[in-house]
Design a protein around this motif. Structure first.
Motif, PDB file in Angstrom:
ATOM      1  N   LYS A   1     -36.967  13.898  -3.472  1.00 32.19           N
ATOM      2  CA  LYS A   1     -37.043  14.568  -5.111  1.00 32.19           C
ATOM      3  C   LYS A   1     -37.799  15.755  -5.203  1.00 32.19           C
ATOM      4  O   LYS A   1     -36.805  16.651  -5.818  1.00 32.19           O
ATOM      5  CB  LYS A   1     -37.371  13.185  -6.358  1.00 32.19           C
ATOM      6  CG  LYS A   1     -37.087  13.743  -7.949  1.00 32.19           C
ATOM      7  CD  LYS A   1     -37.924  12.857  -8.774  1.00 32.19           C
ATOM      8  CE  LYS A   1     -37.751  13.224 -10.004  1.00 32.19           C
ATOM      9  NZ  LYS A   1     -38.166  12.229 -11.281  1.00 32.19           N
ATOM     10  N   LYS A   2     -38.591  15.987  -4.313  1.00 37.47           N
ATOM     11  CA  LYS A   2     -39.124  16.746  -5.122  1.00 37.47           C
ATOM     12  C   LYS A   2     -38.283  18.829  -3.711  1.00 37.47           C
ATOM     13  O   LYS A   2     -38.076  19.510  -4.020  1.00 37.47           O
ATOM     14  CB  LYS A   2     -40.689  17.325  -4.533  1.00 37.47           C
ATOM     15  CG  LYS A   2     -40.738  18.455  -4.343  1.00 37.47           C
ATOM     16  CD  LYS A   2     -43.055  18.969  -3.890  1.00 37.47           C
ATOM     17  CE  LYS A   2     -43.574  20.365  -4.023  1.00 37.47           C
ATOM     18  NZ  LYS A   2     -44.668  20.116  -3.832  1.00 37.47           N
ATOM     19  N   ALA A   3     -37.957  17.871  -2.583  1.00 40.87           N
ATOM     20  CA  ALA A   3     -37.123  19.142  -2.138  1.00 40.87           C
ATOM     21  C   ALA A   3     -35.953  19.080  -2.519  1.00 40.87           C
ATOM     22  O   ALA A   3     -34.406  20.271  -2.140  1.00 40.87           O
ATOM     23  CB  ALA A   3     -36.361  18.112  -0.619  1.00 40.87           C
ATOM     24  N   LYS A   4     -35.444  18.244  -2.729  1.00 35.79           N
ATOM     25  CA  LYS A   4     -33.598  18.243  -3.930  1.00 35.79           C
ATOM     26  C   LYS A   4     -34.060  19.136  -5.329  1.00 35.79           C
ATOM     27  O   LYS A   4     -33.105  20.094  -5.731  1.00 35.79           O
ATOM     28  CB  LYS A   4     -32.831  17.223  -4.084  1.00 35.79           C
ATOM     29  CG  LYS A   4     -32.589  16.467  -3.341  1.00 35.79           C
ATOM     30  CD  LYS A   4     -32.044  14.735  -3.613  1.00 35.79           C
ATOM     31  CE  LYS A   4     -31.407  14.328  -3.183  1.00 35.79           C
ATOM     32  NZ  LYS A   4     -31.000  12.635  -3.499  1.00 35.79           N
TER      33      LYS A   4
END
Length: 301
Positions: free
Chosen positions: A205-208
């Motif tokens: 989620k953090k990468a997106k």
């Protein structure tokens, strides 16, 4: 001889100015000199001054006598008799009597002030005594007694609460040690797997999530070769430089000197994709129109 007797027997020549004036007139008559109107006026002033001095001296002498009599405890009748024997007039006696009355009133008021101060001081001493006695009245509460097995009791020490807390902490540590399972269990494995899965989802989620793009505002000075250079064509060449993260802005011509003008153009770039070195290199490729490129201003957005 007391001070009062000394002052009563002392003789002061209060009328000396009158004798001096009479002597002066005698010698003037002997010499046959005539006084002018101005001299008469001056003599009148001198006489008034002499009378004033005489009255002041009489008042001071009478006041000293009165004070001495009050200190020795003599009655007021003796004061009046001495004042009358001194040869002073009734006006001077009235002035002295008024002064004595004012002094008596002042003395009475001073006595009253002293009494008030004494009363306030006594109240303050009482309050101080009460405050000094109050801490002694408060006695510390006796320590609770602890019975022994043989029936006797002793006072508990002040370090008992500290020892009690230490014992509780040791008990908590023992409970924690008991909770540790040395052989492991299926529940721990499931909890570990769930933890890893949640960490993986959070990382995805953090990468997106798009991050903050750092941008900068750059102002470039593009200089031509001479005054015959086509500045419109020069600007077209500069704007023909295109790159991902580069956005050209406004521009204007700024005179340099001798009829030569430079192109001042602004642009916005993304720091991760476009740099000043790349811009200078791409713009200076148009050698027919551009002599040099300088960075006039560089600001972070």
């Amino acid at each position: 001889m007391s001070t009062v007797d000394f002052l009563a027997q002392e003789k002061i020549w209060f009328e000396k100015p009158r004798y001096d004036e009479a002597e002066r007139r005698f010698y003037e008559r002997m010499n046959g000199s005539s006084q002018t109107a101005q001299d008469v006026g001056a003599n009148t002033i001198l006489q008034d001054i002499a009378r004033a001095r005489e009255n002041i001296q009489k008042s001071l002498a009478g006041l000293k006598t009165t004070l001495c009599n009050r200190g020795s405890g003599q009655p007021a009748l003796n004061q009046q008799s001495q004042l009358s024997t001194s040869g002073s007039g009734p006006a001077d006696q009235g002035e002295i009597i008024s002064r004595i009355k004012s002094l008596e009133l002042e003395n009475h008021s001073l006595h009253k002030v002293v009494e008030d101060l004494r009363a306030a001081l006594s109240k303050l001493e009482c309050r101080v005594a009460v405050l000094e006695k109050s801490p002694a009245a408060v006695t510390p509460a006796p320590a609770p007694s602890v019975p022994y097995t043989n029936g006797t009791t002793v006072q508990q020490k002040t370090s008992a609460p500290v020892k009690k807390e230490e014992e509780e902490e040791e008990d908590d540590d023992d409970d924690d040690d008991d909770d540790i399972d040395l052989f492991g269990s299926d529940e721990d494995e499931e909890a570990e797997q769930l933890k890893q899965q949640r960490l993986k989802e959070y990382a995805e989620k953090k990468a997106k999530k798009p991050g903050i793009i750092a941008k900068s505002s750059i102002l470039l000075d593009v200089k031509p070769w001479d005054d015959e250079t086509d500045m419109v064509k020069l600007e077209e060449c500069v704007r023909s430089v295109q790159a991902d993260g580069l956005l050209w802005g406004t521009s204007k011509l700024v005179p340099v000197g001798y009829g030569i003008k430079k192109l001042q153009i602004a642009c916005v770039v993304e720091d991760d994709k476009v740099g000043t070195d790349m811009l200078e290199e791409e713009i200076t490729k148009f050698e027919d129109y551009i002599q040099s490129v300088d960075v006039a201003a560089f600001n972070k957005i």
